[in-house]
Design a protein around this motif. Structure first.
Motif, mmCIF file in Angstrom:
data_model
loop_
_atom_site.group_PDB
_atom_site.id
_atom_site.type_symbol
_atom_site.label_atom_id
_atom_site.label_comp_id
_atom_site.label_asym_id
_atom_site.label_seq_id
_atom_site.Cartn_x
_atom_site.Cartn_y
_atom_site.Cartn_z
ATOM 1 N N ALA A 1 48.842 18.103 69.339
ATOM 2 C CA ALA A 1 48.456 19.394 68.782
ATOM 3 C C ALA A 1 49.038 20.507 69.628
ATOM 4 N N GLY A 2 49.507 21.545 68.959
ATOM 5 C CA GLY A 2 50.050 22.692 69.680
ATOM 6 C C GLY A 2 51.518 22.585 70.010
ATOM 7 N N GLU A 3 52.170 21.458 69.672
ATOM 8 C CA GLU A 3 53.591 21.318 69.953
ATOM 9 C C GLU A 3 54.382 22.260 69.054
ATOM 10 N N VAL A 4 55.456 22.817 69.598
ATOM 11 C CA VAL A 4 56.245 23.799 68.865
ATOM 12 C C VAL A 4 57.301 23.094 68.031
ATOM 13 N N PHE A 5 57.365 23.413 66.743
ATOM 14 C CA PHE A 5 58.370 22.839 65.860
ATOM 15 C C PHE A 5 59.336 23.938 65.432
ATOM 16 N N TYR A 6 60.598 23.549 65.300
ATOM 17 C CA TYR A 6 61.607 24.528 64.918
ATOM 18 C C TYR A 6 62.187 24.162 63.565
ATOM 19 N N ASN A 7 62.191 25.112 62.654
ATOM 20 C CA ASN A 7 62.771 24.901 61.334
ATOM 21 C C ASN A 7 64.263 25.208 61.390
ATOM 22 N N ASP A 8 65.069 24.201 61.070
ATOM 23 C CA ASP A 8 66.527 24.331 61.138
ATOM 24 C C ASP A 8 67.074 24.169 59.714
ATOM 25 N N PRO A 9 67.010 25.223 58.884
ATOM 26 C CA PRO A 9 67.352 25.071 57.463
ATOM 27 C C PRO A 9 68.817 24.755 57.217
ATOM 28 N N GLY B 1 67.028 35.205 63.113
ATOM 29 C CA GLY B 1 67.394 34.414 61.942
ATOM 30 C C GLY B 1 67.608 32.957 62.305
ATOM 31 N N PRO B 2 68.018 32.123 61.330
ATOM 32 C CA PRO B 2 68.185 30.689 61.586
ATOM 33 C C PRO B 2 69.302 30.397 62.583
ATOM 34 N N TYR B 3 69.155 29.272 63.235
ATOM 35 C CA TYR B 3 70.185 28.773 64.151
ATOM 36 C C TYR B 3 71.467 28.490 63.373
ATOM 37 N N LEU B 4 72.601 28.807 63.973
ATOM 38 C CA LEU B 4 73.887 28.663 63.293
ATOM 39 C C LEU B 4 74.950 28.253 64.298
ATOM 40 N N VAL B 5 75.703 27.206 63.992
ATOM 41 C CA VAL B 5 76.828 26.782 64.816
ATOM 42 C C VAL B 5 78.102 27.383 64.243
ATOM 43 N N SER C 1 74.904 29.642 67.995
ATOM 44 C CA SER C 1 74.601 31.050 67.744
ATOM 45 C C SER C 1 73.427 31.099 66.766
ATOM 46 N N ASP C 2 73.248 32.225 66.102
ATOM 47 C CA ASP C 2 72.271 32.404 65.038
ATOM 48 C C ASP C 2 72.826 33.480 64.119
ATOM 49 N N SER C 3 72.112 33.800 63.045
ATOM 50 C CA SER C 3 72.669 34.760 62.086
ATOM 51 C C SER C 3 72.833 36.147 62.705
ATOM 52 N N ARG C 4 71.916 36.548 63.562
ATOM 53 C CA ARG C 4 72.067 37.836 64.248
ATOM 54 C C ARG C 4 73.242 37.802 65.216
ATOM 55 N N GLY C 5 73.366 36.710 65.946
ATOM 56 C CA GLY C 5 74.480 36.574 66.877
ATOM 57 C C GLY C 5 75.819 36.499 66.169
ATOM 58 N N ALA C 6 75.847 35.823 64.993
ATOM 59 C CA ALA C 6 77.087 35.736 64.238
ATOM 60 C C ALA C 6 77.524 37.119 63.761
ATOM 61 N N PHE C 7 76.568 37.913 63.284
ATOM 62 C CA PHE C 7 76.884 39.286 62.882
ATOM 63 C C PHE C 7 77.422 40.079 64.071
ATOM 64 N N SER C 8 76.807 39.892 65.229
ATOM 65 C CA SER C 8 77.264 40.581 66.437
ATOM 66 C C SER C 8 78.686 40.172 66.794
ATOM 67 N N THR C 9 78.963 38.873 66.726
ATOM 68 C CA THR C 9 80.294 38.374 67.082
ATOM 69 C C THR C 9 81.372 38.939 66.165
ATOM 70 N N ASN D 1 68.532 23.104 71.158
ATOM 71 C CA ASN D 1 67.302 23.472 71.848
ATOM 72 C C ASN D 1 67.585 24.298 73.097
ATOM 73 N N GLN D 2 68.641 23.945 73.813
ATOM 74 C CA GLN D 2 68.995 24.728 75.000
ATOM 75 C C GLN D 2 69.351 26.162 74.612
ATOM 76 N N TYR D 3 70.063 26.328 73.503
ATOM 77 C CA TYR D 3 70.428 27.676 73.065
ATOM 78 C C TYR D 3 69.188 28.470 72.669
ATOM 79 N N ILE D 4 68.330 27.859 71.846
ATOM 80 C CA ILE D 4 67.144 28.570 71.359
ATOM 81 C C ILE D 4 66.245 28.984 72.515
ATOM 82 N N GLN D 5 66.036 28.072 73.447
ATOM 83 C CA GLN D 5 65.136 28.363 74.542
ATOM 84 C C GLN D 5 65.743 29.365 75.524
#
Length: 283
Positions: free
Chosen positions: A71-79, A190-194, A201-209, A262-266
């Motif tokens: 209980a309480g474990e963090v889950f990440y949605n990777d659509p 936004g969602p994680y993005l390679v 990266s992620d959608s915000r980071g991709a826009f920045s790039t 996970n390393q990127y997100i954290q």
């Protein structure tokens, strides 16, 4: 230590090969130590590189259906996981067979001191972009530091090859990306993005790039295609210093995609936390 002792070292029973293998299997890998919250040192030809542990546990959202999960474990949605894994696999093949061998040759041909100066020059060219982003985020003290660094390093530092702003005037780097500025205005990552070639990266980071690629100061100094070559070389120079670390961590991970994700997100969450704390302190 035994060479400095006057007493004879104690005798140990012989260790069989099976016992050695069992002992080695029980020794935690670097990835296991990171997941356990320990810092590790990765040995490369450039010396030891410290890698920080994860700050929270992140697993796939699908695992939330497992009744055995704590209980309480963090889950990440990777659509976009299917797409991301495809690009991650493509990037790995590109790194393994093209960029890493090229990086090895680059490090062999170009001395570390010269690579350091090349990196300094590219960081200096970026200072106007840091200034713009800091100003848009209302970080005027940091923007002033960007302006001072650019003026000092472009003149006394011989077009940015050296960094007298840091070493002589104690004006530290204040890097700010468009993604950092968007975070300042509470725009979600936004969602994680390679990204192809570039990696996690992620959608915000991709826009920045993409946006920074359009307005980067290099584009004001040279025309295409020279500007494209310079930007690509800048990225390759950065990659060359991380290639061995990537290889070592990739080999040790049970699922390299999940590990690097996970390393990127954290890392992102850690950076956002300290950025938020800085904003609160200034207020």
């Amino acid at each position: 230590m035994t060479g400095c002792s006057n007493s004879a070292p104690p005798q140990h029973p012989a260790v069989t090969s099976s016992e050695k293998q069992q002992s080695q299997s029980e020794t935690p890998s670097d990835v296991d130590r990171l997941n356990a919250g320990e810092s590790i040192s990765v040995e490369t030809s450039q010396g030891k590189i410290n890698v920080e542990p994860t700050v929270v546990a992140i697993t796939d959202a699908q695992a939330g259906n497992d009744t055995n999960q704590l209980a309480g474990e963090v889950f990440y949605n990777d659509p976009w996981e299917s797409f991301n894994r495809t690009i991650f696999g493509f990037n790995h093949q590109l790194y393994q067979y093209v960029l890493i061998p090229a990086a090895d040759g680059y490090r062999w041909l170009v001395p570390a001191a010269a690579r350091d100066k090349i990196g300094n020059a590219f960081e200096n060219i970026r200072e106007p972009l840091n200034l713009l982003n800091n100003a848009l985020a209302g970080e005027f003290r940091q923007a002033g530091a960007n302006l001072s660094r650019f003026f000092i390093n472009s003149t006394l530092g011989l077009f940015g090859l050296f960094d007298p702003a840091t070493h002589w005037f104690n004006i530290g780097a204040q890097k700010q990306t468009i993604a950092d500025t968007l975070f300042y205005y509470d725009i979600d990552s936004g969602p994680y993005l390679v990204l192809p070639f570039l990696g996690p990266s992620d959608s915000r980071g991709a826009f920045s790039t993409v946006t920074e690629g359009i307005i980067h100061p290099i584009n004001q100094l040279t025309d295409s295609p020279e500007s494209y070559f310079l930007r690509a070389f800048d990225g390759f120079d950065d990659f060359s210093g991380q290639a061995e670390t990537y290889q070592n961590l990739y080999k040790q991970a049970d699922d390299p995609y999940l590990y690097f994700r996970n390393q990127y997100i954290q890392g992102q969450r850690r950076d956002e936390y300290f950025q938020y704390q800085g904003q609160q302190d200034e207020e």
